[in-house]
Design a protein around this motif. Structure first.
Motif, PDB file in Angstrom:
ATOM      1  N   MET A 164      32.991  33.630  30.172  1.00  0.00           N
ATOM      2  CA  MET A 164      32.070  34.721  29.873  1.00  0.00           C
ATOM      3  C   MET A 164      30.663  34.175  29.798  1.00  0.00           C
ATOM      4  O   MET A 164      29.718  34.702  30.350  1.00  0.00           O
ATOM      5  CB  MET A 164      32.393  35.295  28.494  1.00  0.00           C
ATOM      6  CG  MET A 164      33.217  36.528  28.489  1.00  0.00           C
ATOM      7  SD  MET A 164      33.849  36.805  26.851  1.00  0.00           S
ATOM      8  CE  MET A 164      32.373  37.118  25.932  1.00  0.00           C
ATOM      9  N   THR A 182      36.146  44.281  11.303  1.00  0.00           N
ATOM     10  CA  THR A 182      35.861  43.032  11.993  1.00  0.00           C
ATOM     11  C   THR A 182      35.295  43.376  13.361  1.00  0.00           C
ATOM     12  O   THR A 182      35.966  44.050  14.144  1.00  0.00           O
ATOM     13  CB  THR A 182      37.158  42.228  12.154  1.00  0.00           C
ATOM     14  OG1 THR A 182      37.689  41.969  10.855  1.00  0.00           O
ATOM     15  CG2 THR A 182      36.920  40.920  12.865  1.00  0.00           C
ATOM     16  N   THR A 183      34.096  42.941  13.640  1.00  0.00           N
ATOM     17  CA  THR A 183      33.494  43.329  14.915  1.00  0.00           C
ATOM     18  C   THR A 183      34.049  42.490  16.052  1.00  0.00           C
ATOM     19  O   THR A 183      34.433  41.339  15.874  1.00  0.00           O
ATOM     20  CB  THR A 183      31.964  43.163  14.886  1.00  0.00           C
ATOM     21  OG1 THR A 183      31.673  41.862  14.382  1.00  0.00           O
ATOM     22  CG2 THR A 183      31.325  44.200  13.995  1.00  0.00           C
ATOM     23  N   LEU A 184      34.089  43.089  17.212  1.00  0.00           N
ATOM     24  CA  LEU A 184      34.609  42.422  18.396  1.00  0.00           C
ATOM     25  C   LEU A 184      33.444  42.018  19.280  1.00  0.00           C
ATOM     26  O   LEU A 184      32.448  42.730  19.347  1.00  0.00           O
ATOM     27  CB  LEU A 184      35.503  43.383  19.182  1.00  0.00           C
ATOM     28  CG  LEU A 184      36.687  43.963  18.441  1.00  0.00           C
ATOM     29  CD1 LEU A 184      37.248  45.141  19.200  1.00  0.00           C
ATOM     30  CD2 LEU A 184      37.749  42.897  18.272  1.00  0.00           C
ATOM     31  N   PRO A 185      33.572  40.890  19.949  1.00  0.00           N
ATOM     32  CA  PRO A 185      32.507  40.539  20.872  1.00  0.00           C
ATOM     33  C   PRO A 185      32.460  41.564  21.998  1.00  0.00           C
ATOM     34  O   PRO A 185      33.513  42.006  22.478  1.00  0.00           O
ATOM     35  CB  PRO A 185      32.908  39.159  21.384  1.00  0.00           C
ATOM     36  CG  PRO A 185      34.330  39.006  21.054  1.00  0.00           C
ATOM     37  CD  PRO A 185      34.632  39.899  19.903  1.00  0.00           C
ATOM     38  N   ASN A 186      31.260  41.945  22.364  1.00  0.00           N
ATOM     39  CA  ASN A 186      31.123  42.817  23.526  1.00  0.00           C
ATOM     40  C   ASN A 186      31.721  44.206  23.337  1.00  0.00           C
ATOM     41  O   ASN A 186      32.135  44.835  24.301  1.00  0.00           O
ATOM     42  CB  ASN A 186      31.845  42.179  24.728  1.00  0.00           C
ATOM     43  CG  ASN A 186      30.855  41.869  25.808  1.00  0.00           C
ATOM     44  OD1 ASN A 186      29.722  42.341  25.753  1.00  0.00           O
ATOM     45  ND2 ASN A 186      31.269  41.101  26.798  1.00  0.00           N
ATOM     46  N   LEU A 222      29.630  35.134  20.426  1.00  0.00           N
ATOM     47  CA  LEU A 222      30.379  36.171  19.721  1.00  0.00           C
ATOM     48  C   LEU A 222      29.482  37.262  19.157  1.00  0.00           C
ATOM     49  O   LEU A 222      29.911  38.059  18.341  1.00  0.00           O
ATOM     50  CB  LEU A 222      31.179  35.544  18.580  1.00  0.00           C
ATOM     51  CG  LEU A 222      32.241  34.545  19.009  1.00  0.00           C
ATOM     52  CD1 LEU A 222      32.779  33.782  17.822  1.00  0.00           C
ATOM     53  CD2 LEU A 222      33.378  35.269  19.719  1.00  0.00           C
ATOM     54  N   CYS A 223      28.252  37.300  19.603  1.00  0.00           N
ATOM     55  CA  CYS A 223      27.256  38.271  19.109  1.00  0.00           C
ATOM     56  C   CYS A 223      27.220  38.344  17.605  1.00  0.00           C
ATOM     57  O   CYS A 223      27.219  39.430  17.021  1.00  0.00           O
ATOM     58  CB  CYS A 223      27.429  39.679  19.692  1.00  0.00           C
ATOM     59  SG  CYS A 223      28.827  39.980  20.711  1.00  0.00           S
ATOM     60  N   GLN A 226      31.615  36.331   9.922  1.00  0.00           N
ATOM     61  CA  GLN A 226      32.992  36.682  10.167  1.00  0.00           C
ATOM     62  C   GLN A 226      33.869  35.440  10.288  1.00  0.00           C
ATOM     63  O   GLN A 226      33.403  34.381  10.708  1.00  0.00           O
ATOM     64  CB  GLN A 226      33.079  37.484  11.459  1.00  0.00           C
ATOM     65  CG  GLN A 226      33.759  38.824  11.269  1.00  0.00           C
ATOM     66  CD  GLN A 226      33.572  39.717  12.463  1.00  0.00           C
ATOM     67  OE1 GLN A 226      32.696  40.562  12.510  1.00  0.00           O
ATOM     68  NE2 GLN A 226      34.407  39.507  13.444  1.00  0.00           N
ATOM     69  N   ILE A 272      39.022  36.920  23.547  1.00  0.00           N
ATOM     70  CA  ILE A 272      39.840  37.031  22.336  1.00  0.00           C
ATOM     71  C   ILE A 272      41.298  37.151  22.769  1.00  0.00           C
ATOM     72  O   ILE A 272      41.624  37.984  23.610  1.00  0.00           O
ATOM     73  CB  ILE A 272      39.463  38.311  21.555  1.00  0.00           C
ATOM     74  CG1 ILE A 272      37.983  38.317  21.193  1.00  0.00           C
ATOM     75  CG2 ILE A 272      40.319  38.446  20.315  1.00  0.00           C
ATOM     76  CD1 ILE A 272      37.549  37.228  20.258  1.00  0.00           C
TER      77      ILE A 272
END
Lengths: 741, 163
Positions: A729, B51-55, A655-656, A609, A706
């Motif tokens: 975090m 778009t993936t978000l963290p958590n 950010l996994c 990403q 974010i």
């Protein structure tokens, strides 16, 4: 329906009030600074008067009575029956503050400090009764004798008296045609009165109205319209409207006051006036009044001949009435004020926001087209492609220009925030028992409205800090240090490139480094061996939970202060700096982007990403040399960079993002402001670009780490990283990273 | 699916038709039918990568760009305890209003628009081991089987709990 109308007017009234009070504060400040020019006094008087007029229409009694006595005192000064001494100016400034409090009270129902109000009102009454506050003997210049006798009638019959001459004052830009001459002449005013459908139903009687209108010199009356036939006749509705002609020496505003009580139940229209100029002047100077009387009247303000006239009168009036005044500044000031409204347009912010957003969209689309075109050109380099390229380039330039113009609409002078600050300082001076003076400069520096909104809070904190910690504890301390009694705080703004710089500077004692150091050690922020440079020590005060005030005061609480400022500024994409000279003072400097709608970002790739780092925080990009990596027992990794160690954070973990793939050797060093420099591991660095900020909260919610999102040229959403919050975090959530593996 | 736009452009017609008849857009997840009040449906679009978000919550697929606004997309199958949908181009995102927010719901396919007399809406049986059924507002029997009507507010609450 009536309720709706009322509501709208009320909102309008408050909006105008805030504007008027801004003007009032500014003029009072000028007065206090010794600019005793006539236009300043007039402008201040007009502001108070306009607020009173508006308040009367809505029945805010407290506000009316306070504004009334305030106005009386202003009138005494205006008519030279009282000379504003330092003490009087202080009272006026406080009264200005009180007006604000009262308006806030009326608007939001916030409680008003009754005792303070009463005291101030008493002080004003005291002044109005013609007695200057004790000590300071008024060093009366050319002014008429400030005899109590002369002042008395103004108090006794304040309303009426002003009525006659505030007309002149209100005739904006026209400092003083003598009240006497105008008072004698009568002129014709025509008012059309159209009762609403429920005029009778709410207990009104046209006959009563007309009878009382007689006392206002009603000379002729004409009923307009026709009473319908008996079949169609509805006795509960007044079918007629009335055209009343007044032959009066009284001012239009007085008539307006008379009609005000019917404003909500009838349509009141002030028709052509023998002296047109008067009407338009009145209207323009007193928007809340005219607005509350009738929605129709503003149309008249557009009268084209209104503009050139006042300038002439301004100069005449000046020459006649006040030979001692330097004519120029007042006249030009008046003219400017006069010219202002007709050339500006009041637009709701959301409409402009929509425009800003659309332009943002277009920029994104344009970037998409440009990118596509490049691909096409790469595949096939024909003439057409070249020409197309030029066109796209031209469009991109025009778009950028369009964007700048749109942003310029939203740009506002920082004055709207700055002008609130003197009040903050005065309130604090009272609370802390310190004497302080706030000097403003660069108020006209323009910044995007989005930034201005966010500015008030950090500025207030910074001023508090300067008042509480910056300035010496007592006046004696200051005198002992060889400084003037009154502490000086300077608040200034200036443009530097694409950013605005705001400084708060005091001439106090400077940061007490020993105490900061001791406190930091006590709180284990640093270890005893840490050898900090003076600058590093100073920066400690931005640390969360840090306060050196020996005792917690109501002003600067428990270390909630500078770290909040810093957080806020950083979240706005800005930076803080501090410079302190012991014994001389402290200077805070905050740097902010001119707008929050667009920012410069660094596009990076993490996992599969794309993300954006705010460019303002990026320090450098570097290759990771495996020799430079050091591992700590707790699993953290440090990166050695020119002899200093930085925390190394793997963004993929945070950010996994999938960690698959080969090890990467690219890191970006970012200044987090709150916890120093850190190095972030990224997969790829794409480059720098302007991005249009979008909120995630609008349709989703706040996401930790974010700060927002933007849309890339290919239509994909990219998240904007908030590095400090990502780090916290990571720090707090060992559990978090474990969870993800 | 072809007559969608027509109906979507005139949601008023559906609303004003009568107080007792309501229209629902129905869609499929694993051959089960779900329905959403047609007035809450803003548009239907083909799946595109998000778009993936963290958590993010386990059933959230990230955010997508809906003509300039950022819209979160939730996976209905995952929300009901299933696995994440292996989304392809034939999958569909139903964009709905939840309160003032715009939210996308990923489903397998959109099937129909049904008109249901409100009297025909049956309550969801409670107290059974059906799992969490509070996110359903009712059940309707149609010729093509039962449709579960979604209560979007409970399903994807949008209240901002400020941290």
């Amino acid at each position: 329906m009536d309720d709706d109308d009322d509501f709208d007017f009320q909102a309008l009234f408050f909006e105008e009030c805030h504007e008027l009070l801004g003007t009032l504060q500014e003029h009072l400040n000028q007065l206090a600074d010794g600019t005793n020019d006539e236009e300043t006094v007039h402008a201040a008087f007009r502001a108070v008067h306009s607020v009173k007029g508006g308040a009367a229409a809505f029945g805010f009694d407290q506000l009316i009575s306070f504004a009334h006595i305030f106005e009386t005192v202003m009138d005494l000064i205006r008519s030279d029956q009282m000379v504003p001494t330092a003490e009087i100016n202080q009272i006026l400034l406080r009264s200005g503050d009180m007006m604000e409090v009262l308006i806030e009270g009326a608007e939001n129902g916030t409680p008003v400090d009754e005792e303070k109000l009463d005291n101030l009102q008493a002080e004003l009454e005291h002044l109005a009764s013609g007695e200057a506050p004790a000590a300071s003997a008024p060093a009366a210049p050319v002014s008429a004798s400030p005899s109590p006798a002369g002042a008395e009638p103004a108090v006794a019959d304040g309303f009426e008296l002003f009525g006659g001459d505030d007309e002149q004052g209100d005739d904006a830009g026209e400092p003083a045609a003598e009240p006497e001459t105008e008072g004698e002449t009568t002129r014709e005013v025509t008012v059309r009165f159209t009762p609403d459908a429920d005029f009778f139903a709410s207990g009104h009687d046209p006959l009563r109205l007309l009878r009382s209108a007689k006392s206002h010199d009603l000379t002729s009356l004409e009923a307009i319209g026709q009473v319908p036939d008996l079949e169609a006749f509805d006795p509960s509705v007044c079918a007629l409207s009335f055209e009343m002609v007044f032959q009066t020496a009284k001012s239009v505003s007085e008539l307006e006051e008379f009609f005000e009580i019917y404003a909500h139940i009838a349509d009141i229209e002030f028709l052509a006036d023998a002296e047109e100029e008067d009407v338009s002047g009145e209207e323009e100077a007193e928007p809340p009044q005219s607005a509350s009387v009738s929605p129709e009247t503003p149309a008249e303000t557009a009268s084209p001949d209104a503009k050139p006239a006042p300038e002439a009168t301004a100069n005449d009036g000046q020459a006649q009435a006040k030979p001692m005044e330097a004519g120029k500044p007042a006249a030009s000031g008046g003219a400017k004020q006069r010219g202002g409204p007709s050339k500006s347009l009041r637009v709701e912010l959301p409409r402009i926001d929509r425009l800003v957003n659309l332009v943002g969209e277009m920029l994104i689309t344009q970037a998409g087209i440009a990118q596509k075109l490049m691909e096409i050109q790469a595949a096939d380099s024909s003439e057409d492609g070249m020409e197309m390229g030029h066109n796209v380039e031209a469009m991109s330039r025009q778009l950028r220009e369009l964007q700048e113009s749109v942003m310029a609409i939203r740009a506002q002078p920082v004055k709207s925030v700055f002008s609130r600050m003197p009040r903050v300082v005065r309130d604090l001076a009272d609370k802390l028992g310190k004497e302080a003076k706030l000097e403003l400069s660069g108020e006209h520096t323009e910044v995007d409205a989005t930034v201005i909104e966010e500015l008030a809070e950090p500025l207030t904190h910074m001023l508090r800090n300067s008042m509480d910690h910056g300035l010496e504890a007592t006046t004696e301390d200051r005198i002992a240090a060889g400084k003037s009694r009154v502490g000086l705080i300077k608040l200034s703004a200036e443009h530097r490139g694409e950013r605005v710089i705001i400084t708060v500077e005091d001439d106090g004692r400077g940061v007490n480094r020993e105490r900061v150091l001791a406190k930091a050690r006590e709180n284990n922020l640093i270890s005893a061996e840490d050898n900090l440079s003076p600058e590093e020590i100073d920066m400690l005060i931005f640390h969360p939970g840090f306060s050196t005030a020996a005792e917690v005061s109501s002003v600067s609480g428990r270390g909630v202060g500078m770290d909040v400022v810093k957080k806020k500024i950083v979240s706005l994409g800005g930076r803080c700096a501090l410079e302190s000279t012991p014994g001389k003072g402290t200077r805070f400097e905050i740097t902010l982007p001119l707008t929050l709608a667009v920012m410069d970002g660094m596009t990076i790739v993490v996992g599969d990403q794309k993300f954006i780092l705010p460019l303002s925080s990026v320090v450098e990009a570097l290759h990771i040399d495996s020799d430079a990596l050091k591992h700590l027992p707790n699993g953290e990794t440090l990166l050695e960079r020119r002899g200093e160690f930085l925390r190394l954070i793997d963004l993929r973990t945070v950010l996994c993002q999938p960690t698959a793939g080969e090890a990467v050797d690219m890191a970006i060093v970012v200044d987090t402001e709150t916890s120093g420099l850190v190095a972030l591991v990224v997969d790829e660095l794409i480059g720098q670009r302007q991005i249009v900020l979008k909120s995630l909260e609008a349709n989703f919610r706040r996401v930790e780490g974010i700060s927002g999102a933007t849309i890339l040229g290919d239509g994909q959403v990219a998240l904007i990283l908030d590095v400090p919050s990502l780090l916290s975090m990571n720090g707090s959530g060992g559990t978090y990273s474990e969870m993800m593996h | 699916m072809t007559d969608f736009p027509d109906v979507l452009e005139n949601p008023d017609r559906a609303a004003t038709s009568s107080g007792t008849i309501k229209q629902y857009v129905t869609f499929l997840v694993d051959d089960r039918s779900y329905g959403v009040d047609i007035n809450l449906v803003r548009e239907i679009k083909q799946w595109s990568p998000t778009t993936t978000l963290p958590n993010q919550p386990h059933f959230t697929r990230g955010v997508l760009n809906l003509r300039g606004t950022i819209v979160p997309v939730h996976d209905l199958r995952a929300r009901f305890g299933g696995a994440l949908t292996e989304a392809t181009e034939v999958h569909v995102v139903v964009i709905v209003w939840i309160g003032s927010k715009t939210v996308g719901i990923l489903v397998d396919a959109v099937s129909d628009i049904i008109s249901v007399p409100t009297d025909d809406i049956r309550p969801v049986p409670s107290g059974q081991s059906l799992g969490d059924m509070s996110s359903l507002s009712g059940l309707v029997n149609t010729e093509n089987g039962m449709v579960a009507l979604l209560d979007l507010n409970t399903l994807f609450p949008v209240t901002d709990d400020e941290l």
